[in-house]
Design an enzyme around this catalytic site. Sequence first.
Site, PDB file in Angstrom:
ATOM      1  N   HIS A 194       4.165  -2.110   9.355  1.00 16.88           N
ATOM      2  CA  HIS A 194       2.829  -2.125   8.780  1.00 16.88           C
ATOM      3  C   HIS A 194       1.836  -2.867   9.671  1.00 16.88           C
ATOM      4  O   HIS A 194       0.689  -2.448   9.825  1.00 16.88           O
ATOM      5  CB  HIS A 194       2.916  -2.786   7.401  1.00 16.88           C
ATOM      6  CG  HIS A 194       1.685  -2.667   6.584  1.00 16.88           C
ATOM      7  ND1 HIS A 194       1.360  -1.518   5.915  1.00 16.88           N
ATOM      8  CD2 HIS A 194       0.698  -3.551   6.316  1.00 16.88           C
ATOM      9  CE1 HIS A 194       0.224  -1.693   5.277  1.00 16.88           C
ATOM     10  NE2 HIS A 194      -0.207  -2.913   5.498  1.00 16.88           N
ATOM     11  N   HIS A 201      -2.477   2.572   0.971  1.00 12.28           N
ATOM     12  CA  HIS A 201      -1.913   1.567   0.072  1.00 12.28           C
ATOM     13  C   HIS A 201      -0.850   2.256  -0.775  1.00 12.28           C
ATOM     14  O   HIS A 201      -0.831   2.152  -1.998  1.00 12.28           O
ATOM     15  CB  HIS A 201      -3.005   0.909  -0.778  1.00 12.28           C
ATOM     16  CG  HIS A 201      -2.866  -0.577  -0.846  1.00 12.28           C
ATOM     17  ND1 HIS A 201      -3.010  -1.299  -2.004  1.00 12.28           N
ATOM     18  CD2 HIS A 201      -2.557  -1.484   0.104  1.00 12.28           C
ATOM     19  CE1 HIS A 201      -2.827  -2.583  -1.751  1.00 12.28           C
ATOM     20  NE2 HIS A 201      -2.540  -2.722  -0.482  1.00 12.28           N
ATOM     21  N   ASP A 217     -12.295  -4.675   5.280  1.00 10.29           N
ATOM     22  CA  ASP A 217     -12.234  -4.309   6.705  1.00 10.29           C
ATOM     23  C   ASP A 217     -13.628  -3.971   7.231  1.00 10.29           C
ATOM     24  O   ASP A 217     -13.986  -4.325   8.358  1.00 10.29           O
ATOM     25  CB  ASP A 217     -11.311  -3.091   6.903  1.00 10.29           C
ATOM     26  CG  ASP A 217      -9.847  -3.497   6.970  1.00 10.29           C
ATOM     27  OD1 ASP A 217      -9.571  -4.653   7.335  1.00 10.29           O
ATOM     28  OD2 ASP A 217      -8.983  -2.656   6.655  1.00 10.29           O
ATOM     29  N   GLU A 235      -0.447 -12.581   0.040  1.00  7.13           N
ATOM     30  CA  GLU A 235      -1.434 -11.510   0.162  1.00  7.13           C
ATOM     31  C   GLU A 235      -2.422 -11.533  -0.991  1.00  7.13           C
ATOM     32  O   GLU A 235      -2.884 -10.489  -1.444  1.00  7.13           O
ATOM     33  CB  GLU A 235      -0.713 -10.163   0.288  1.00  7.13           C
ATOM     34  CG  GLU A 235       0.067 -10.102   1.596  1.00  7.13           C
ATOM     35  CD  GLU A 235       0.779  -8.786   1.861  1.00  7.13           C
ATOM     36  OE1 GLU A 235       0.731  -7.898   0.997  1.00  7.13           O
ATOM     37  OE2 GLU A 235       1.382  -8.670   2.933  1.00  7.13           O
ATOM     38  N   GLN A 244      -5.685 -11.396  -2.849  1.00  4.49           N
ATOM     39  CA  GLN A 244      -6.793 -10.530  -2.444  1.00  4.49           C
ATOM     40  C   GLN A 244      -8.111 -11.298  -2.431  1.00  4.49           C
ATOM     41  O   GLN A 244      -8.186 -12.443  -2.851  1.00  4.49           O
ATOM     42  CB  GLN A 244      -6.886  -9.361  -3.423  1.00  4.49           C
ATOM     43  CG  GLN A 244      -5.624  -8.527  -3.485  1.00  4.49           C
ATOM     44  CD  GLN A 244      -5.436  -7.703  -2.235  1.00  4.49           C
ATOM     45  OE1 GLN A 244      -6.228  -6.823  -1.953  1.00  4.49           O
ATOM     46  NE2 GLN A 244      -4.410  -7.995  -1.468  1.00  4.49           N
TER      47      GLN A 244
END
Lengths: 212, 78, 724
Positions: free
Chosen positions: C45, C91, C113, C307, C309
């Site tokens: 990934h 995803h 991003d 991770e 968010q």
Amino acid sequence: MSVAVLRFPGSLDHESAQRAVESVGGIATSVWHADAELPAGVGAVVVPGGFSYGDHLRPGAVASRAPIMGAVRRHVDRGGLVLGICNGFQVLCEAGLLPGALRPNATLTFVCRQASVEVADDGSPWTAPLGVGARLSIPIKNNQGAWFGHPEIDRVALRYVGDDRLGSVTAAAGVLDESGRVLGLMPHPEEACDPLLGSTDGQSLFGVAAAA
Amino acid sequence: MTRVVVTVMPKAGVLDPQGQTVEGALGRLGFGGVSDVRVGKRIELEVGGDDPLAAVHEMCERLLVNALIEDYDVRAES
Amino acid sequence: MSGATKPKHRALGLTDREAERITALLDREPTDPELVMFSLMWSEHCSYKHSRRLLGRFPSEGPGVLQGPGENAGVVEIEPGRALALKIESHNHPSAVEPFEGAATGVGGIVRDILAMGARPIALLDSLRFGELRSARSRHLFVRSVAGIGHYGNCIGVPTVGGEVAFDDRYEDSCLVNAMCVGVVEPGRVLRAAASGADNAVVLIGNRTGADGIGGASILASAELDEDEDRRPSVQVSDPFTERKLMDCCLELASSDLLVALQDLGAAGLTSASSEMAAKGGVGIDIDLDAVPLRQALTPAEILVSESQERMLAVVEPRLLDEVIRVCRRWELDATRIGVVTDDGDLVARSGGEVVARIRATSLTDEAPAYRVALHAPSPSEPLDLADVPEPTDLATAWRELLGRPNVASKRWVFEQYDHLVGANTIVRPGGDAAVVRLPGSNRAIALTTDCAERHAELDARGGGAASVLEAARNIAAVGARPLAATDCLNFANPEKGSTGWRLREVIEGMSQALEALGIPIVSGNVSLYNESPARAIYPTPVVGMVGVIEDAAARVGHGFVDSGDVVLIAGGGRPRLDASEWLGEARGCPDRPDAASEARLCELLARAGERRLVQSAHDVSGGGVAVALAECAIAGRLGADVELPVERRADEALFGEGGGRVVVTCRPRNLDALRDAAGGVPLTEIGTVGGDLLRVRIGSDMAELSVADATNAYEAGIPEVVA
């Protein structure tokens, strides 16, 4: 006079609302939720759409307790005009400036589509230029747009035409306070002020705001 | 029939944006000393059968609760 | 399987040779946090270790390209003073575990991003694949993914204007959720992730850190999903309200020139963000893990790879730190100085005064092994023998049935759950070819689409790769736009098995050739491998996201018929074939390989015809062939047509056959000659006239007739009927 467009964390349509005011030749001023006063020279206040505070607790619940809302209340008491759009409508109901409450749509989903609404009460500065029966093509886009209230007492300003009623009592798309100076509606007139967007039917409301 | 109450809460450690927002709003309204606000939901059911609590537990596992992010508690209303 | 019975590195998904390489790079044994960091950064990934060697084939340069692949998003100039940032990302695995949160956090990640480039997000698209809707599991994944995308996109106020969704049994065990975002930025204000300036502050902005998705990047993205529930990380929960505040806050920070660098925290969290910022800037970063605001107690390794968010990492000059924190507070966001930039090139993490990790940043980002995938060509597929395809007894009935199939039917049920209008710039709404969004404050507009020809790619990887790019280009051109740039998401099965590696290479080759024919670059992309279960592997699914430009927004072209009496034509060439078609309903046969050069000319014709206002409508011929394209034009325009189609072999093939680059266009009779003059060498076949409330198609001696009302009912009911 200028049109104050409020901004809360999570407001989304404040810039579109400002452009809509400008599209009819008005002057728009952005006002921050934490301010305690409106700027001088404000004739009308627009509470724009969006997801203020993420719709957490209840849509509009947290924003309706913001400092600026005290100033909006005083503006209404002085005879000023207020327009609440979508989340702004929810904020005004939560603030007690409009009757009733907005419940989840009958579909239990977000609904985004062009809708047709008809003026049901033109005894308000907002709807007087349109007249009862005038039809507007304006998009709806919301999760909780089903108005719950008492239409036998409360003033319904706009009603959906056709099947797009979201579960609203008497198909209400917009309601007025007793004075007629505060209007809340679920459809988004700021998304209908430009021929490229397919409709200019929203300009009438912004024309009223700009002239206030 | 038994009145059964299910309380569904975000799992410990799972982000609870709703709780955070309510906590922030309470602070801005002047309520001091509030922390760890978490917002869940309550589901009430009338349930028949021999073992209503077991039945509701199964309902929780299969529908009412997303076990990946939520915890729940089942009790009979007296 | 228990981790205790095998070495730690294997439990983390690292091979023995990778573990040896780590020891060699460090010149010592790694600490536990270091091993976890390597395992994530060297996962497929994060490192693209099985695809990196192949991705270099893509054309990625061009006159307007300000940033090609390798950053958070690509950036391409669209007009003086304005550039677009674009990126698509998968995803898939998180969405298979928890579709609502998986899809929602996928949207959140791609938006960050774009934000990390200093760009303001203005449009979202989603490309989705699920198993057939008769499967309860696939219905659940579909319904909940759509709800999650809506929940997130609607709440952050970025319109979801397009995308596609398709259903096929091959996605039953591995659904695909790819999200694309486009943003606008001044070329002089493009932010990059490169950290610089020793002693500058490293600031974490946004949500507090919790146990979300720990291990997700490595374990979920590298291993096939199986029954081993214990390996599932805790699900990431989305918080779009915080994302919206992050957007508003970061754009204010960027436009006030308060930031040196900005990076979002995605897969591998703080480890990935900080090592990439350090490596790109040729500097080091020293992080105090005790300063990271936590939601719950976490170990140093967990903090490094969480991770959680809605977090961004910024590099800030010390003199501006107070101002940055003040802006963040105004947006009710946490902002915490968690470290400093150093000049030694090392990523250092401290906890309780001890150094728990010290790794050369480039070891994490650049030293991951790059594997050569085995290149076993599959046996070539045979063209379909028409004799094996039963001829429908009644063409109109077949046509109506096709219109109601979920792959063909209206996606209204999907896009009406998305706010596709917010921002008041969406001038062509979802449901047609490309969506069109006016650039804020400009007369220019951009066209946006995602497309993929996965069944074609299954049968002929190179042809399917080209077809994916060319279908996207036709959709862009149909609305009157010129293709500008593309982004790609390569969704494949296990590259270490069967012909997957070969197909990956061939798809990239086909895509590259088509992009070269169109003269546009790939500026960003993403690869998602291992989309397979023991029972099923997905088709090669190279999703192409493309943007195009319309110089005058008012000149955009819709797909619905406009006026009675308008002439109906087919522009472009190629023969209709049922191979891999929607009518056939499966990947069988061997579709014709597209002719990229002539399709590029077709696209140019459509853009020119749009500019000169020569066409009334245009609509790409894709799934379901000309019959479905005509029906969609009629449904959108609420007008019928009388049409005669050339027939080569069989009426059903003429009606429902796909392939070639063909577009249904209509024009006013008085513009017909001008359109022919503009065509150059592009074939233009007049097939009929718009009008009435019937769609009537003659195919040789056969006839198919459907009322616009019947077509509309079948088309609109297709999806609501199955998900209700």
